[in-house]
Design a protein around this motif. Structure first.
Motif, short mmCIF file in Angstrom:
data_model
loop_
_atom_site.label_atom_id
_atom_site.label_comp_id
_atom_site.label_asym_id
_atom_site.label_seq_id
_atom_site.Cartn_x
_atom_site.Cartn_y
_atom_site.Cartn_z
N GLU A 1 105.57 65.36 -32.65
CA GLU A 1 106.80 64.63 -32.32
C GLU A 1 108.03 65.54 -32.25
O GLU A 1 108.82 65.44 -31.31
N PRO A 2 108.25 66.44 -33.21
CA PRO A 2 109.42 67.33 -33.08
C PRO A 2 109.33 68.22 -31.85
O PRO A 2 110.35 68.50 -31.20
N ASP B 1 114.49 78.25 -35.23
CA ASP B 1 113.31 77.40 -35.42
C ASP B 1 112.03 78.22 -35.43
O ASP B 1 111.12 77.99 -36.24
N THR C 1 111.85 67.54 -24.44
CA THR C 1 112.52 66.54 -23.61
C THR C 1 114.03 66.46 -23.86
O THR C 1 114.69 65.59 -23.32
N GLY C 2 114.51 67.36 -24.69
CA GLY C 2 115.93 67.32 -25.00
C GLY C 2 116.32 66.11 -25.82
O GLY C 2 117.44 65.61 -25.69
N GLY C 3 115.38 65.62 -26.65
CA GLY C 3 115.66 64.48 -27.51
C GLY C 3 115.48 63.13 -26.82
O GLY C 3 115.77 62.09 -27.43
N LYS C 4 114.98 63.11 -25.60
CA LYS C 4 114.83 61.85 -24.87
C LYS C 4 113.59 61.08 -25.28
O LYS C 4 113.52 59.86 -25.07
N ALA D 1 110.12 66.13 -28.75
CA ALA D 1 111.56 65.83 -28.73
C ALA D 1 112.35 67.06 -28.29
O ALA D 1 113.33 66.94 -27.54
N SER D 2 111.92 68.21 -28.74
CA SER D 2 112.60 69.44 -28.32
C SER D 2 112.40 69.71 -26.84
O SER D 2 113.32 70.12 -26.12
N SER E 1 109.97 61.15 -28.15
CA SER E 1 109.16 61.79 -29.20
C SER E 1 107.73 61.27 -29.17
O SER E 1 106.94 61.62 -30.02
N SER F 1 108.99 70.40 -37.68
CA SER F 1 109.23 71.45 -36.69
C SER F 1 108.93 72.83 -37.23
O SER F 1 108.87 73.78 -36.49
#
Length: 733
Positions: free
Chosen positions: A509-510, A426, A516-519, A513-514, A521, A461
């Protein structure tokens, strides 16, 4: 006919010697009847065709008593030792009248120097360069490396999601550690392809060179031992007649006679050291090549060994006196007489020629036999160890990592999630998206155009936060970026806006999300509030500072970590101070002990205390033992004397597994292992007491950058006064 032997094809340089052989042939022809009658005579008829191809003719082979042979008109010298431009052969003339004292001393000095240097190199290589990198201990260390380090999550690449073993076995050039194992696998992988064949060829060449030296030493010994013994060593000119009887005879230097002392000197002082050195170099060289697993080193080591063996020739040609070189050129060779065989007559000298064939066969057999021994003694075991080392590191399952759960002691493992189809991480995609290089797929690059286009698509991202710069402030912005790249979290957070979602949505947002481990956004999602008080949620507090209460000095959702080091923006912290001053009516009164149980911000505060103490897992044991040691030293009356050791062990375990924290969150104000506070203090007084400061090494009333002070929650216990930072304004009025 005899005239057929007189051919113009004879080398002119050996014409005189050939003429002598032809005279001997004429004498043999005079005894033709005897030769024809005797079995195994000197004359052979081989049924070869004449040059015109019409009729066969006989080819006569003559072998003299000295081993000289004439066949097909070509004369060859019999067994002899060929002198070379070397310090060993020059010792033959030391002390003779043809060399003065200085020349003789120079030859002896050069010979001793060459011997010393060769012995030095042989010892050096044998002692320091023939160590087996794949011995039993090395293989044991490799298997320990794979079991302890290779799959440990501590050494995995968390960016690419690959274990250390995967990176080593794929020869990942970006591997930050494990360089020793990386280099070993790189060498083993190349050696397994062509190394055994190359090593066998190198050994064959080395054995050929050293066996040639061994054969030379044996010929030297035979030549010297068969020289006539006299009272003095005679080096004189010997006449050799040419083909024409009327021609004056030529004179060549020859060693005619040797004293017994010189023979002993040449055997003990020349032949024996030379043989010992060459045999030592032969064994050392074979061992040296057998432990070399790098293909490039294998070629270089072969050349280095040849250099060591050729040192005597190099030193002689560079520094030897001119007359010593001249004598070697003039004498040229020492004849080796044929061995005396009882009953040998002229008619059975044909067997002497067969002996030359046998010598050649013996030499070739010696080389083949030596190679077979080297293969089974060195190469075959080496191949087995190479395969074993490669299997230890790279066979089986590579794509997993493990960690030890400190609470239960269980080993927990998970498969790694590296994307084998992705060529960029990334971070790399972000940088290359801005760089926008002109790249495209080519046949020699195993990358598709779709993969190369992935970072050009401009997904959220893959977009960085662009800092606007102009010609006037460009360097200043660059310096700020450079400073930020090497700064701490607290230093970098000073320039972050104190606002939720302060960045463009497509990059915000990406990133959230990264983090928070996808929890989540978005900052408005409930999961964000639950993550704010956790130690490792620095990015969440930086991205959602308002939701996480970074600007709330009274009941911050970030609790213990509402600081710059915890990710809260510096602008929020400045606003927090302003809010304290604005809230004149906030009471200068400690929170009740029940608030530490019922209020989430204070419960999270206590949770944060232990998270800070547990921050480094490798130091958790040390912190726990220090806590138990302070307990035992400061409050010995609280430790039961009947079972002191068991009590301290339980104290340590309760600290490490969170049992003490759980009791505090339930309102049980203990100092560990169910023991109440020595003064029965609770709530704010408990956390600000000197006893807790001794046990944990933290003053919770201090103004620290690492954690939030308890001054706002416990102003009385912290002894707040008017104007004291982070204290209610009402204190001291």
């Amino acid at each position: 006919p005899p005239s057929a032997l007189r051919t113009s094809a004879m080398p002119q340089s050996s014409g005189a010697h050939v003429a002598e052989l032809e005279r001997r042939l004429a004498k043999a022809e005079s005894e033709d009847s005897e030769l024809q009658a005797a079995p195994g005579g000197l004359i052979q008829s081989d049924g070869e065709e004449s040059s015109d191809g019409d009729s066969p003719r006989s080819v006569m082979t003559v072998v003299t008593k000295n081993g000289d042979e004439i066949r097909g008109g070509i004369a060859t010298r019999g067994s002899s030792y060929q002198l070379e431009q070397s310090t060993w052969d020059a010792c033959l003339f030391v002390g003779l009248k043809c060399l003065d004292n200085f020349d003789s001393a120079s030859v002896v000095f050069l010979s001793a120097s060459a011997t010393f240097v060769q012995v030095f190199f042989a010892i050096l290589v044998r002692k320091y360069m023939t160590g087996d990198d794949l011995d039993s201990d090395s293989l044991s260390q490799l298997i320990k490396f794979r079991a302890n380090v290779g799959h440990s999550v501590k050494f995995a690449d968390l960016v690419s999601g690959r274990s250390m073993v995967e990176q080593i076995c794929d020869t990942d050039k970006q591997l930050p550690w494990g360089s020793l194992q990386y280099g070993l696998i790189d060498s083993l992988d190349g050696y397994r392809k062509i190394g055994p064949q190359l090593c066998l060829v190198a050994m064959g060449i080395w054995l050929t060179i050293t066996l040639k030296e061994v054969f030379d030493v044996s010929n030297f010994v035979l030549a010297i031992m068969n020289k006539p013994v006299g009272s003095e060593t005679i080096l004189d000119e010997v006449e050799e007649r040419g083909e024409d009887e009327r021609q004056e005879p030529t004179k060549n230097l020859a060693l005619c006679q040797v004293t017994q002392k010189r023979k002993a000197w040449l055997m003990i002082g020349v032949a024996l050291p030379r043989l010992v050195i060459v045999l030592s170099l032969m064994a050392t060289g074979v061992k040296f090549l057998s432990v070399t697993v790098s293909l490039s080193d294998l070629v270089l080591n072969s050349l280095a060994l040849g250099f060591i063996l050729d040192l005597d020739n190099l030193m002689f040609t560079s520094f030897a006196p001119r007359r010593a070189k001249f004598l070697i050129d003039e004498v040229e060779y020492l004849r080796i007489p044929n061995p005396p065989i009882p009953g040998m007559t002229k008619v059975c000298r044909k067997e002497m020629a067969n002996m030359e064939h046998m010598k050649t066969g013996i030499k070739i057999s010696a080389l083949i036999f030596s190679l077979i021994i080297c293969y089974f003694l060195y190469l075959r075991p080496l191949h087995g160890k190479i395969d074993m080392a490669f299997n230890i590191l790279c066979s089986g399952k590579q794509d997993f990592v493990y960690a030890v759960n400190p609470a239960t002691g269980f080993v927990e493992a998970t498969s790694t999630s590296s994307d084998s189809t992705a060529i960029l991480t990334d971070l790399e995609k972000v940088v290359l998206h801005v760089a926008d290089p002109d790249v495209f797929a080519i046949p020699s690059w195993d990358v598709t155009q779709e993969q190369l286009d992935a970072f050009k698509s401009g997904s959220g991202s893959d977009n960085p936060v662009m800092r606007e710069s102009t010609s006037s402030n460009g360097k200043m912005v660059m310096r700020r970026l450079y400073s930020m790249s090497s700064s701490s979290v607290g230093e970098a957070s000073r320039f972050i806006p104190c606002k939720d979602g302060a960045y463009a949505q497509k990059i915000f947002e990406p990133r959230l999300a990264s983090a928070t481990g996808g929890k989540a956004s978005s900052c408005t999602e409930a999961a964000v509030t639950k993550l704010c008080p956790l130690l490792n949620m620095t990015q969440v507090r930086a991205l959602c500072p308002q939701t996480c209460g970074c600007d709330n000095p009274f009941d911050s959702a970030s609790a213990f970590f509402a600081t710059g080091a915890g990710g809260c923006p510096g602008l929020c912290l400045s606003g927090m101070s302003a809010k304290i001053k604005e809230n004149m009516g906030y009471p200068c009164q400690d929170r009740s002990p029940s608030d530490f149980v019922t209020k989430s911000s204070l419960r999270d505060y206590m949770q944060g205390i232990f998270e800070l103490l547990w921050e480094r897992k490798d130091l958790r044991d040390a912190t726990a033992f220090e806590y138990a040691s302070n307990f035992n030293k400061s409050f010995p009356w609280l430790v039961p004397k009947t079972d002191e050791e068991k009590f301290l062990v339980e104290l340590v375990e309760g600290f490490k597994n969170g049992a003490w924290l759980q009791s505090l969150q339930k309102g049980q104000w203990t100092v560990g292992n169910g023991v109440s506070h020595p003064r029965r203090l609770t709530g704010c007084q408990f956390w600000t007491s000197w006893e807790i400061e001794i046990l944990l090494g933290i003053d919770f009333c201090s103004d620290s950058d690492r954690f939030v002070s308890l001054r706002m929650q416990c102003p009385q216990s912290c002894r707040c006064f008017a104007g004291m930072s982070k204290c209610p304004v009402s204190c001291g009025r």
